[in-house]
Write an enzyme that holds these catalytic residues in place. Structure first.
Site, PDB file in Angstrom:
ATOM      1  N   ASP A 173       3.077   7.017   1.769  1.00  0.00           N
ATOM      2  CA  ASP A 173       3.399   8.125   0.861  1.00  0.00           C
ATOM      3  C   ASP A 173       2.385   8.190  -0.282  1.00  0.00           C
ATOM      4  OD1 ASP A 173       5.856   8.652   2.316  1.00  0.00           O
ATOM      5  OD2 ASP A 173       6.671   6.877   1.340  1.00  0.00           O
ATOM      6  N   HIS A 201      12.021   6.027   0.431  1.00  0.00           N
ATOM      7  CA  HIS A 201      11.122   6.594   1.447  1.00  0.00           C
ATOM      8  C   HIS A 201      11.917   7.649   2.220  1.00  0.00           C
ATOM      9  CE1 HIS A 201       8.008   6.926   4.438  1.00  0.00           C
ATOM     10  NE2 HIS A 201       8.852   6.615   5.398  1.00  0.00           N
TER      11      HIS A 201
END
Length: 361
Positions: A173, A201
């Site tokens: 990410d 996440h």
């Protein structure tokens, strides 16, 4: 030939002590990219011999034998041992690193709560195995989703290991966020620093443009389009995995493997002065006011000894804090959902919405 062998022996004398790396889900696509990077010395350097211990299932054992054959045939000098098996109590023995990639993917019609339970049981068992047989200072990186709560389950089932040694992978990410900022600013990605992913996440993750820098300058000084930062940038990073599946027909594997390498290297090499990296870690004792006793992605620095410290000098505004609280609420709800796996009583699921990354569907 004898002279060559002698020279090789001299070279290996300067090598460090063997490092044991255990990998679950070792017959999968992510591992197919990752294992060769580990064996090549990309993580630990060219003087660090490595033993790879590969965990699969009864169903994947034959494929795992093929993976081991490919590793052996690649003749990596640093790869001193490859072993395979289906028992975590064998594969995790004396592990210095445990990369927990294997998890059940989310199939059609599977509720998020059900996936938390199914995969949670896998990570509870693996936590118990690590607690029993791994090195007492093992570093654990959980990749299998939902990785934050799986990491929490794992550490709760390993009470004899330091809770701070458990990580949930949010480095992909972070890498995606750096890529988007670099593209928008017209610079190369290495000009982006101080990039934090806060939280879970999932699509509640918070890419932090308040503290990030481009060429050492605050992002908001370089990219003055606040609407783009708050909306397009944030949503693009949150949903990047789903878009990739639509284009590619499968979830990210190579870029995930790269991000695992990045996450490991961030712990074994000193963080550049003034910079930091993101990783999902245990929140108890955090300086930000984030709820205790969950695994939450936060900014960290390392001296390169495998350990890390949380970065204290970060700015916070109402927009950023509001997003952080949303991700926090989701993780607290996930924690309630798996209470039966963390030794905290009966589970109660009241998840605020289905915000899992599209790649988990």
């Amino acid at each position: 030939m004898l002279a060559a062998a002698s020279m090789e022996d001299e070279k290996t004398k300067s090598w460090k002590k063997l490092v044991n790396v255990s990998v679950s889900g070792a017959a999968g696509m992510i591992s197919n990219h990752l294992l060769f990077k580990l064996a090549s010395g990309e993580v630990f350097g060219q003087d660090q011999p490595i033993a790879l211990k590969l965990l699969g299932s009864e169903r994947s054992l034959q494929a795992l034998e093929g993976v081991a054959m490919e590793l052996e045939d690649s003749l990596y000098p640093l790869l001193r041992e490859v072993s395979i098996g289906i028992d975590p109590y064998v594969i995790f023995e004396d592990a210095d690193w445990a990369l927990l990639i294997g998890a059940k993917p989310r199939g059609p019609g599977v509720e998020r709560a059900a996936l938390l339970d199914i995969n949670g049981q896998i990570f509870a068992e693996q936590g118990k195995a690590l607690n029993a047989v791994a090195s007492r200072n093992v570093k654990v990186i959980v990749v299998g989703n939902p990785c934050n709560t799986n990491a929490l389950i794992c550490l709760k089932n390993a009470p004899n290991l330091p809770a701070k040694n458990f990580h949930a992978l949010t480095r992909l990410d972070e890498n995606r966020a750096k890529c988007q900022l670099a593209l928008k600013a017209g610079v190369f990605y290495d000009k982006i620093s101080n990039m934090t992913i806060w939280g879970n996440h999932s699509t509640t993750q918070v890419p932090d443009f308040l503290n990030a820098k481009i060429n050492g300058r605050p992002v908001k000084e370089v990219i003055k389009d606040t609407k783009w930062l708050e909306e397009d940038f944030t949503i693009t990073v949150q949903k990047r995995g789903g878009v990739l599946i639509q284009k590619w027909g499968r979830s990210s594997a190579a870029s995930t493997a790269v991000s695992i390498v990045d996450a490991m290297r961030s712990l074994v090499t000193p963080t550049p002065e003034g910079d930091w990296f993101s990783t999902g870690v245990y929140t108890t004792g955090n300086p930000y006011g984030i709820a205790e006793d969950i695994v939450f992605s936060m900014p960290c620095r390392s001296k390169g000894d495998g350990d890390y410290e949380l970065v204290k000098d970060v700015a916070m505004d109402d927009f950023l804090w509001g997003r952080i609280k949303k991700s926090e609420a989701e993780l607290i709800a996930e924690k309630r959902c798996v209470a039966h796996l963390t030794g905290e009583g009966n589970a109660f699921c009241d998840l605020p919405g289905d915000t899992m990354l599209p790649g988990e569907m």
